[in-house]
Write a protein that holds these residues in place. Structure first.
Motif: not given
Length: 318
Positions: A178-193
Motif C-alpha cells: 500500500q505504499m505506492g497508493p499512499a504516496l500517490e494520495r499524498d498520505q505520506v511525504d515519502a516511503v521507505h520501500a
C-alpha cells in the motif's frame, strides 16, 4: 491489503495462516519420530529468494525434507503461530521484531540461517516525482511510510540520517503493497520501500530516489533471517541442520547466479519477469556471522530497541 496493520485484518490473516498450516500437523512426524515435514511462513520479498530456490532446485528434497511454504504479508503475523508450533520456521523474518520478542520473553528465538544483508539500493526512500523534498535534509519532520513502526526500516534510516546530522522524520506504518497508493494520495511525504516494491513504485509512479537505504553506516547490515524457536531447534536438531544446509546452498546459488533469483521472483511475488531483471538484489550470505549480527544488536541498543546487551552467538543454531 489496505490497513494491514489493523488488528482485525492481522487476526484474519493469521487465522488463514493457522488454518492452512494446521491440517497436516499430525502427519509431520515419521514412525521413527523424525520430522520430515516443515511448515515455513514467508514474505513475498527478495529476502525469501533462497527459500524458493531451495524448493525449486530440490535442495530440501535432497536433505530429506518436505517443506510447505505459507505466504504472509508481515513476518510479525506469523509470530504467534511460531510460538505455538503451528509453523516451524519464519523466513525473511526481520530480526528487530524477533530479537525484541526474545528479550521480552514472549519467544525463545533461534536463528537457523541468515536471510539477507543490506546492499546498495535494495531499499530506497522514494518521493513523488513533483515533490518539494529535494534533499535528505528536507526529510526532517516529514511523514515517511515504513512497513512496521520501530523496526528495521526506521532503524537503518535513523542511522543514516544521524550520520548525516539530519533530524528524523515522523514514521507512519503502511504495508509494503500500500505504499505506492499512499504516496500517490499524498498520505505520506515519502516511503521507505524494499524490493520488489521499490522498483514497482518507481515504475508505476515515476517516484524519485531521495536516499539509498543501503548507504553507510548500514551497508552489509544483516536485516532478516530464518528464525525458529529453541524448542524446535532442540527437539529436531537433524531437521534444523538439514534446513540450514539447504538454505545455505541456495544462498550460494543466489550469490553466484543473481539471474537465478530474478527468474524465481515472478513465481512468488507480483513482479513481472521484465521488472525482475531490473530489481536491485540484497546480499545473500552463505553462512551466518555472529559478528555481523552484533552490528545490528548494537545499533538496536543504541536506538532503544533493545534494553540489554545481547550476544547473538547465543541464538545461532549450530
Amino acid at each position: 491489503m489496505p490497513g494491514i496493520g489493523k488488528p482485525a485484518v492481522v487476526l484474519a490473516a493469521l487465522t488463514l495462516l493457522l488454518a492452512a498450516c494446521g491440517d497436516d500437523k499430525d502427519d509431520s512426524d515419521s514412525a521413527g519420530g523424525a520430522r520430515t515435514k516443515l511448515r515455513v511462513a514467508a514474505l513475498p520479498l527478495t529476502d525469501s529468494a533462497a527459500l524458493y530456490l531451495a524448493r525449486d532446485r530440490g535442495l530440501f528434497e535432497k536433505e530429506g525434507l518436505d517443506v510447505t511454504i505459507q505466504p504472509v504479508q508481515q513476518s510479525i503475523q506469523a509470530l504467534p503461530a511460531l510460538a505455538n508450533g503451528q509453523v516451524d520456521v519464519i523466513a525473511s523474518a526481520n530480526y528487530v521484531t524477533f530479537l525484541q520478542a526474545d528479550e521480552k520473553g514472549t519467544l525463545d528465538v533461534r536463528v537457523l540461517a541468515e536471510g539477507v544483508r543490506v546492499a546498495p539500493h535494495m531499499m530506497d526512500v522514494l518521493v513523488p516525482k513533483d515533490s518539494g523534498i529535494k534533499s535528505v535534509a528536507d526529510l526532517a519532520g516529514k511523514k515517511v511510510a515504513v512497513n512496521i513502526l520501530n523496526n528495521i526500516q526506521s532503524l537503518t534510516l535513523n542511522a543514516i540520517l544521524d550520520a548525516k546530522g539530519v533530524s528524523r522524520p515522523v514514521y507512519r506504518q503502511i504495508a509494503f503493497p500500500q505504499m505506492g497508493p499512499a504516496l500517490e494520495r499524498d498520505q505520506v511525504d515519502a516511503v521507505h520501500a524494499v524490493e520488489p516494491f521499490d522498483s514497482a513504485i518507481q515504475g508505476d509512479l515515476k517516484a524519485k530516489v531521495l536516499l539509498d537505504g543501503g548507504a553507510a553506516p548500514v551497508e552489509s547490515l544483516p536485516i532478516s533471517g530464518y528464525v525458529t524457536t529453541q524448542k524446535f531447534a532442540a527437539g529436531h536438531p537433524k531437521e534444523a541442520a538439514a534446513f540450514r544446509r539447504a538454505i545455505e546452498a541456495a544462498s550460494k546459488i543466489a550469490t553466484q547466479d543473481p539471474d537465478a533469483v530474478r527468474q524465481e521472483l515472478p513465481k512468488y511475488t507480483k513482479v513481472t519477469a521484465g521488472q525482475a531483471e531490473k530489481i536491485r538484489l540484497p546480499s545473500y550470505p552463505a553462512t551466518t556471522d555472529a559478528a555481523q549480527l552484533r552490528r545490528l544488536t548494537e545499533l538496536m541498543k543504541k536506538q532503544g530497541l533493545l534494553k540489554k546487551d545481547l550476544d547473538p552467538a547465543t541464538l545461532l543454531v549450530k
